[in-house]
Design an enzyme around this catalytic site. Sequence first.
Site, PDB file in Angstrom:
ATOM      1  N   ARG A  39      29.659  81.342 -28.642  1.00  0.00           N
ATOM      2  CA  ARG A  39      30.082  82.311 -27.619  1.00  0.00           C
ATOM      3  C   ARG A  39      31.498  82.753 -27.991  1.00  0.00           C
ATOM      4  NH1 ARG A  39      32.869  82.057 -22.763  1.00  0.00           N
ATOM      5  NH2 ARG A  39      32.152  83.503 -21.149  1.00  0.00           N
ATOM      6  N   SER A 111      21.320  83.475 -17.867  1.00  0.00           N
ATOM      7  CA  SER A 111      22.116  82.966 -16.747  1.00  0.00           C
ATOM      8  C   SER A 111      21.580  83.574 -15.463  1.00  0.00           C
ATOM      9  CB  SER A 111      23.591  83.393 -16.895  1.00  0.00           C
ATOM     10  OG  SER A 111      24.137  82.814 -18.048  1.00  0.00           O
ATOM     11  N   LYS A 140      35.749  80.707 -18.436  1.00  0.00           N
ATOM     12  CA  LYS A 140      35.113  82.024 -18.301  1.00  0.00           C
ATOM     13  C   LYS A 140      35.958  82.849 -17.358  1.00  0.00           C
ATOM     14  CE  LYS A 140      30.684  83.966 -16.669  1.00  0.00           C
ATOM     15  NZ  LYS A 140      30.300  85.000 -17.615  1.00  0.00           N
TER      16      LYS A 140
END
Length: 214
Positions: A39, A111, A140
């Site tokens: 990511r 998600s 995040k």
Amino acid sequence: MFNKPSVYFIMGTQNASGKDPLKVLEEALKGGITHFQLREKGTGALQGQDLVEFAEKCQELCTQYQIPFLINDDVDLALAVGADGIHIGQEDMDCDQARALIGKEKMLGVSVHSLEEARVAIDAGADYFGMGPVYGTRSKADAKRPAGTAGIEEVISHFPDIPVFGIGGISPQNAGAVWQAGACGVAVISALSGADDIALQIAHFKNSYKGVLI
Ligand code: 3NM
């Protein structure tokens, strides 16, 4: 593929806490993670050929340790390096579109935050869900408010066959509630990338599941 207790490590070069990210990944693979997601986000994120080369090295390591390698929200990159799957959020492309682009064989993680989102993702052929943030997270920037584990329980009660990972602020100390809710695994950035001894931390995560069984 999704045996309990799964420990799903997520990392980009920005999460390596000043260490060599490939060393961090290898330590995590040696220590027993069950899934890895690249990511690569935020300021200083690798781009272009640098990103492709880094992804290829991650893929090689995961292949060596026989652990599925997924890429966050970048189908082109996943196809270019032959990743095992992709993970998308609700703000990314539609699940249907993602499934069409990657084909039937690759893994699709989504998600979700509600039963409705779960239903749509299952119809599109999602293989697993990430649900969070369970707790507060610093990893995040646009994370929603911590949601606890009630949503995980609800989704599992309606869709018992799809593996669900809790994500967001999860550590071995607070993972118990995630296992109690029925999750197949924990998806983690900082509790692993920032650990002094990553293998030991993975063992702690796995032990936190045993604690729930007793
Ligand atoms: N997704 P940490 S929370 C990548 O809520 C990600 O969907 C989230 O990192 C979500 O383990 C999150 O360091 C960050 O809290 C997880």
